[in-house]
Each structure stands twice: as structure tokens, then as C-alpha cells.
Design an enzyme around this catalytic site. Sequence first.
Site, mmCIF file in Angstrom:
data_model
loop_
_atom_site.group_PDB
_atom_site.id
_atom_site.type_symbol
_atom_site.label_atom_id
_atom_site.label_comp_id
_atom_site.label_asym_id
_atom_site.label_seq_id
_atom_site.Cartn_x
_atom_site.Cartn_y
_atom_site.Cartn_z
ATOM 1 N N LYS A 11 0.781 -1.232 0.059
ATOM 2 C CA LYS A 11 0.066 0.001 0.004
ATOM 3 C C LYS A 11 0.884 1.446 0.001
ATOM 4 O O LYS A 11 1.888 1.319 0.013
ATOM 5 C CB LYS A 11 -0.960 -0.062 1.211
ATOM 6 N N TYR A 51 -12.581 -1.853 -3.843
ATOM 7 C CA TYR A 51 -13.304 -1.782 -2.472
ATOM 8 C C TYR A 51 -14.900 -1.621 -2.324
ATOM 9 O O TYR A 51 -15.263 -1.348 -1.258
ATOM 10 C CB TYR A 51 -12.413 -0.947 -1.427
ATOM 11 N N ASN A 114 -2.088 0.479 6.568
ATOM 12 C CA ASN A 114 -1.752 -0.867 7.280
ATOM 13 C C ASN A 114 -0.690 -1.847 6.242
ATOM 14 O O ASN A 114 -0.537 -2.987 6.345
ATOM 15 C CB ASN A 114 -2.731 -1.838 7.904
ATOM 16 N N HIS A 117 -2.207 -5.492 1.395
ATOM 17 C CA HIS A 117 -3.381 -6.313 1.287
ATOM 18 C C HIS A 117 -3.376 -7.572 1.043
ATOM 19 O O HIS A 117 -2.348 -7.804 0.261
ATOM 20 C CB HIS A 117 -4.245 -5.365 0.295
ATOM 21 N N GLU A 128 -9.834 -10.563 -7.578
ATOM 22 C CA GLU A 128 -8.814 -9.442 -7.371
ATOM 23 C C GLU A 128 -7.747 -9.651 -8.500
ATOM 24 O O GLU A 128 -7.175 -8.553 -8.933
ATOM 25 C CB GLU A 128 -8.407 -9.582 -6.058
HETATM 26 N N1 UDP Z 1 -9.858 -0.034 7.281
HETATM 27 C C1 UDP Z 1 -10.113 1.128 7.830
HETATM 28 N N2 UDP Z 1 -10.538 1.253 8.812
HETATM 29 C C2 UDP Z 1 -11.174 0.117 9.491
HETATM 30 C C3 UDP Z 1 -11.066 -1.034 8.943
HETATM 31 C C4 UDP Z 1 -10.551 -1.321 7.603
HETATM 32 O O1 UDP Z 1 -9.381 2.168 7.094
HETATM 33 O O2 UDP Z 1 -11.789 0.485 10.428
HETATM 34 C C5 UDP Z 1 -9.178 -0.486 5.908
HETATM 35 C C6 UDP Z 1 -7.708 -1.072 5.985
HETATM 36 O O3 UDP Z 1 -6.879 -0.414 5.029
HETATM 37 C C7 UDP Z 1 -8.154 -2.460 5.553
HETATM 38 C C8 UDP Z 1 -9.132 -2.216 4.645
HETATM 39 O O4 UDP Z 1 -9.992 -1.273 5.131
HETATM 40 O O5 UDP Z 1 -6.735 -3.215 5.173
HETATM 41 C C9 UDP Z 1 -9.929 -3.417 4.338
HETATM 42 O O6 UDP Z 1 -10.464 -3.684 5.482
HETATM 43 P P1 UDP Z 1 -10.727 -5.323 5.670
HETATM 44 O O7 UDP Z 1 -11.862 -5.464 6.879
HETATM 45 O O8 UDP Z 1 -11.231 -6.156 4.383
HETATM 46 O O9 UDP Z 1 -9.328 -5.696 6.100
HETATM 47 P P2 UDP Z 1 -8.291 -6.778 5.595
HETATM 48 O O10 UDP Z 1 -8.961 -7.856 4.811
HETATM 49 O O11 UDP Z 1 -7.469 -5.942 4.744
HETATM 50 O O12 UDP Z 1 -7.563 -7.113 6.842
#
Ligand code: UDP
Length: 140
Positions: A11, A51, A114, A117, A128
Amino acid sequence: MAVTRTFSIIKPDATRRNLTGAITKMLEDAGLRVVASKRIQMTKEQAEGFYAVHSERPFFNDLVSFMISGPVVVQVLEGEDAVKANRDVMGATNPADAAEGTIRKTFAESIEANSAHGSDSDENAAIEIAYFFKPEEIVG
Ligand code: UDP
């Protein structure tokens, strides 16, 4: 266990800090092979589409802005049970909850920024991968 593929994104918070190599090494050390990789600047439309499942969530607009705030590296990873191997080395979404030694524990700045992905199922991995790569761009 079968050799499968998953989809990964390094990212913008990570490319900005020049962590592409460090994160890729952690993926490789976890048994994953990079079979496709490219550095791109996502458009707003691309990020919104990627997303779309989160479009009703309160963090959606900020997440899209973050994902287009700089270049990302999109990758196809191959290995034994690739989805799980990738998610294990990536760690929990919130770095505060991520295990020691994971990518997010080591590098993430926040729950949003974070660093990585990884697809959450084989079905989503296929969707994807096809969103960003043509079949001929993937060389196993
Ligand atoms: N995210 C965020 N706030 C939140 C939860 C998720 O900004 O409260 C962002 C974060 O970058 C995350 C992405 O949205 O990686 C997708 O969320 P998901 O729940 O799918 O988590 P992941 O599969 O990436 O762990």
C-alpha cells in the site's frame, strides 16, 4: 495442500517509505513466490471498484483517498495454501492486534495505513487478480 494463488497490494504508506523490498522479502520468506508484480498509481475509480464491498462502511471514502495517495505495488503470489500463508504473514487489520513478526505489526502506521492487502478467500483472489492482471502478465 494445494499450490494456489493470491493477490497482494503493497500500500502507499509502504511504497512511500521504500518498503517494497522488505515486504516482498517477508512474503517470500513465508513460502510465497511473486509470479506477477507491477507498480501502479490507482485511479479513484479503480480504488472504488476494488473496495466496492466496503462502499457503505464509514471508512470507505478515507480508504479510497489513502489508496490513491501514492503508488502501490500489486502482486500475484503463489504457494501452498497461498491465501492463508499471505494472511498469516500480513497479520491482523489493526496493527495494534497484529502478531509479532507480521508485516502489519512491523510496518503499519494505523488501521487504515496498514502497509499490505491480501485476498481473504480463493474466490476473491481470482476476482482481484483478474481486476489488475491479464493472464499473460502472470508467469509461474
Ligand atoms: N480499514 C480502515 N478502517 C477500518 C477497517 C479497515 O481504514 O476500520 C481499511 C484497512 O486499510 C483495511 C481495508 O480497509 O486493510 C480493508 O478492510 P478489511 O476489513 O477487508 O481488512 P483486511 O482484509 O485488509 O485485513
